[in-house]
Enzyme design. Sequence first.
Site, PDB file in Angstrom:
ATOM      1  N   ARG A 121       0.876  -1.196  -0.140  1.00 49.18           N
ATOM      2  CA  ARG A 121       0.084  -0.048   0.232  1.00 49.18           C
ATOM      3  C   ARG A 121       0.863   1.291   0.055  1.00 49.18           C
ATOM      4  O   ARG A 121       0.951   2.123   0.970  1.00 49.18           O
ATOM      5  CB  ARG A 121      -0.824   0.097   1.228  1.00 49.18           C
ATOM      6  N   GLN A 126      -0.766   3.258  -5.303  1.00 46.85           N
ATOM      7  CA  GLN A 126      -2.011   3.775  -5.234  1.00 46.85           C
ATOM      8  C   GLN A 126      -3.156   3.789  -6.443  1.00 46.85           C
ATOM      9  O   GLN A 126      -4.034   3.150  -6.137  1.00 46.85           O
ATOM     10  CB  GLN A 126      -2.002   5.410  -4.746  1.00 46.85           C
ATOM     11  N   ASP A 129      -4.316   0.327  -6.465  1.00 47.47           N
ATOM     12  CA  ASP A 129      -4.507  -0.385  -5.193  1.00 47.47           C
ATOM     13  C   ASP A 129      -6.050  -0.859  -5.249  1.00 47.47           C
ATOM     14  O   ASP A 129      -6.965  -0.168  -5.196  1.00 47.47           O
ATOM     15  CB  ASP A 129      -4.504   0.653  -4.373  1.00 47.47           C
ATOM     16  N   SER A 132      -8.328  -1.084  -2.111  1.00 43.66           N
ATOM     17  CA  SER A 132      -8.724   0.237  -1.798  1.00 43.66           C
ATOM     18  C   SER A 132     -10.189   0.793  -2.681  1.00 43.66           C
ATOM     19  O   SER A 132     -10.939   1.048  -1.981  1.00 43.66           O
ATOM     20  CB  SER A 132      -7.896   1.320  -1.755  1.00 43.66           C
ATOM     21  N   TYR A 226      -1.886  -1.374   9.010  1.00 47.13           N
ATOM     22  CA  TYR A 226      -2.918  -2.369   9.315  1.00 47.13           C
ATOM     23  C   TYR A 226      -2.951  -2.465  11.138  1.00 47.13           C
ATOM     24  O   TYR A 226      -1.913  -2.631  11.636  1.00 47.13           O
ATOM     25  CB  TYR A 226      -2.468  -3.635   8.784  1.00 47.13           C
TER      26      TYR A 226
HETATM   27  P1  NAD Z   1      -8.600  -3.526   6.490  1.00 46.76           P
HETATM   28  O1  NAD Z   1      -9.714  -3.718   5.369  1.00 46.76           O
HETATM   29  O2  NAD Z   1      -7.611  -4.335   6.406  1.00 46.76           O
HETATM   30  O3  NAD Z   1      -9.482  -3.396   7.898  1.00 46.76           O
HETATM   31  C1  NAD Z   1     -10.578  -2.389   8.117  1.00 46.76           C
HETATM   32  C2  NAD Z   1     -10.428  -1.698   9.600  1.00 46.76           C
HETATM   33  O4  NAD Z   1     -10.545  -2.626  10.459  1.00 46.76           O
HETATM   34  C3  NAD Z   1      -8.913  -1.300   9.841  1.00 46.76           C
HETATM   35  O5  NAD Z   1      -8.988   0.208   9.847  1.00 46.76           O
HETATM   36  C4  NAD Z   1      -8.588  -1.884  10.976  1.00 46.76           C
HETATM   37  O6  NAD Z   1      -7.440  -0.968  11.886  1.00 46.76           O
HETATM   38  C5  NAD Z   1      -9.896  -2.131  11.666  1.00 46.76           C
HETATM   39  N1  NAD Z   1      -9.781  -3.162  12.505  1.00 46.76           N
HETATM   40  C6  NAD Z   1      -9.024  -4.386  12.520  1.00 46.76           C
HETATM   41  N2  NAD Z   1      -9.123  -4.954  14.006  1.00 46.76           N
HETATM   42  C7  NAD Z   1     -10.241  -4.176  14.522  1.00 46.76           C
HETATM   43  C8  NAD Z   1     -10.788  -4.440  15.769  1.00 46.76           C
HETATM   44  N3  NAD Z   1     -10.715  -5.269  16.688  1.00 46.76           N
HETATM   45  N4  NAD Z   1     -11.979  -3.486  16.198  1.00 46.76           N
HETATM   46  C9  NAD Z   1     -11.950  -2.486  15.402  1.00 46.76           C
HETATM   47  N5  NAD Z   1     -11.379  -2.233  14.287  1.00 46.76           N
HETATM   48  C10 NAD Z   1     -10.490  -3.198  13.921  1.00 46.76           C
HETATM   49  O7  NAD Z   1      -8.287  -1.877   6.213  1.00 46.76           O
HETATM   50  P2  NAD Z   1      -7.950  -1.262   4.879  1.00 46.76           P
HETATM   51  O8  NAD Z   1      -9.285  -0.518   4.552  1.00 46.76           O
HETATM   52  O9  NAD Z   1      -7.435  -2.092   3.939  1.00 46.76           O
HETATM   53  O10 NAD Z   1      -7.129  -0.207   5.466  1.00 46.76           O
HETATM   54  C11 NAD Z   1      -5.904  -0.372   6.151  1.00 46.76           C
HETATM   55  C12 NAD Z   1      -4.712   0.784   6.352  1.00 46.76           C
HETATM   56  O11 NAD Z   1      -4.247   0.847   5.120  1.00 46.76           O
HETATM   57  C13 NAD Z   1      -5.403   1.920   6.889  1.00 46.76           C
HETATM   58  O12 NAD Z   1      -4.632   2.496   7.527  1.00 46.76           O
HETATM   59  C14 NAD Z   1      -5.403   2.849   5.382  1.00 46.76           C
HETATM   60  O13 NAD Z   1      -5.287   4.025   5.618  1.00 46.76           O
HETATM   61  C15 NAD Z   1      -4.056   2.173   4.820  1.00 46.76           C
HETATM   62  N6  NAD Z   1      -4.048   2.490   3.392  1.00 46.76           N
HETATM   63  C16 NAD Z   1      -2.946   3.017   2.815  1.00 46.76           C
HETATM   64  C17 NAD Z   1      -3.020   3.114   1.646  1.00 46.76           C
HETATM   65  C18 NAD Z   1      -1.967   4.022   0.951  1.00 46.76           C
HETATM   66  O14 NAD Z   1      -1.065   4.497   1.597  1.00 46.76           O
HETATM   67  N7  NAD Z   1      -1.696   3.933  -0.479  1.00 46.76           N
HETATM   68  C19 NAD Z   1      -4.122   2.721   0.526  1.00 46.76           C
HETATM   69  C20 NAD Z   1      -5.111   2.082   1.211  1.00 46.76           C
HETATM   70  C21 NAD Z   1      -5.031   1.906   2.780  1.00 46.76           C
END
Ligand code: NAD
Length: 373
Positions: A121, A126, A129, A132, A226
């Site tokens: 990520r 991006q 991705d 996302s 994550y």
């Molecule tokens: P994901 O689908 O893996 O998980 C969804 C959410 O569930 C996450 O925010 C996680 O913290 C939360 N979670 C896990 N266990 C939990 C619990 N017990 N209780 C409550 N919440 C819980 O996550 P995602 O949407 O794929 O995103 C993960 C991370 O990646 C985020 O920080 C996002 O900002 C980041 N991200 C970065 C980029 C980039 O920089 N290019 C792109 C996409 C996402």
Amino acid sequence: MKIFAPKETDSDETRAALDPIGTKKLSDLGTNVLIESGTGESSGHSDEDYRQAGAEIADRNTALAEADVIVRVRKPPAEEVTKLKKGAIHISFLDPFNEADLIESFANAGTTAISLEMLPRTTLAQKMDALSSQANLAGYASVILAASRMKTILPMMMTPAGTISPAKFFILGIGVAGLQAIATAKRLGARVTAFDVRPEALEQAESLGAKALRIDLGETKSEGGYAKEMTPEQIKIQIDAQAKVCSQSDVVITTAKVFGRKPPVLIKKGAIDQMQNGSFIVDLAAEGGGNVEGVVAGEEITTDNGVTIIGLTNYEGLVPQNATQVYSSNITNMVEHFLDEESKTFPIDLEDELLKGCVITHDGKIVHERFTS
Ligand code: NAD
């Protein structure tokens, strides 16, 4: 270089790997795009649309055997891996943590399997991705789905006939899907509370106008953005603290995932029993096992106390045209990024930071470090 998008085989799947815009972009890059007839049927694109964008409508088995690159949304049916040309590149979601046999068969077939879930990520990645791009639409679709099923409206309305209270939403997990769910529910006028184990996510939720639920769980580490798996004690504290919010909510949307592991079960029967008759839980983690006790993947159930638990496996598939549009854009961006301009090939350099992260098999072997032992 021939790039083939076969029609998706999963009966649940409404998306396609390429749309006509992506097809045109790939054709303009000098590649030959092959599309199976009917590929865009559910996402609003006819064979003729693809033809006009430069594609050839191809027979599935012939194209599988000839293509240099195969692009799909979902993993292939097991029997199709052996049909691929040796050295072909296969790009799709692969669910690699749960698909050991499929990975083995890709290696045996000499296919280069790229798993879009594993793409790092990073800022550079991006535009490719797909996790996302799809999660964003899933978050939106989950709110619209709940709103269309509720017997009440979402915004507060003050009318001469009386005041209607705003609907209350609780969003659990504030990643990409959760943030879009918050933004969508807020735009429609709901009152939103949200929780995530990552403190930075709570701040993001607040910036969208949601109320952050703060629970003292002690140390909650995250790795590369994550969430990490929590201890059973931490999960218990969280479950108890959330139960009260659930009992006051009209809609609970759960999106909590832990990369590479089964999603944690965070809404237990005890909390569901306290929820109001007519309320909804929409579980976006249902496909991987779910965040909600009793959720059935692909189904909708109603509990004895009148709570409807929705466990669809493809929320983004509810908006297939946009989901296909952004997925297709992710795929074409990836091909464009790696395409060798002169030879018009997709060279696999396992030293490349992005490919190292998402190539699972190459040259007859499993090459990704997470799956080699
Ligand atoms: P994901 O689908 O893996 O998980 C969804 C959410 O569930 C996450 O925010 C996680 O913290 C939360 N979670 C896990 N266990 C939990 C619990 N017990 N209780 C409550 N919440 C819980 O996550 P995602 O949407 O794929 O995103 C993960 C991370 O990646 C985020 O920080 C996002 O900002 C980041 N991200 C970065 C980029 C980039 O920089 N290019 C792109 C996409 C996402």
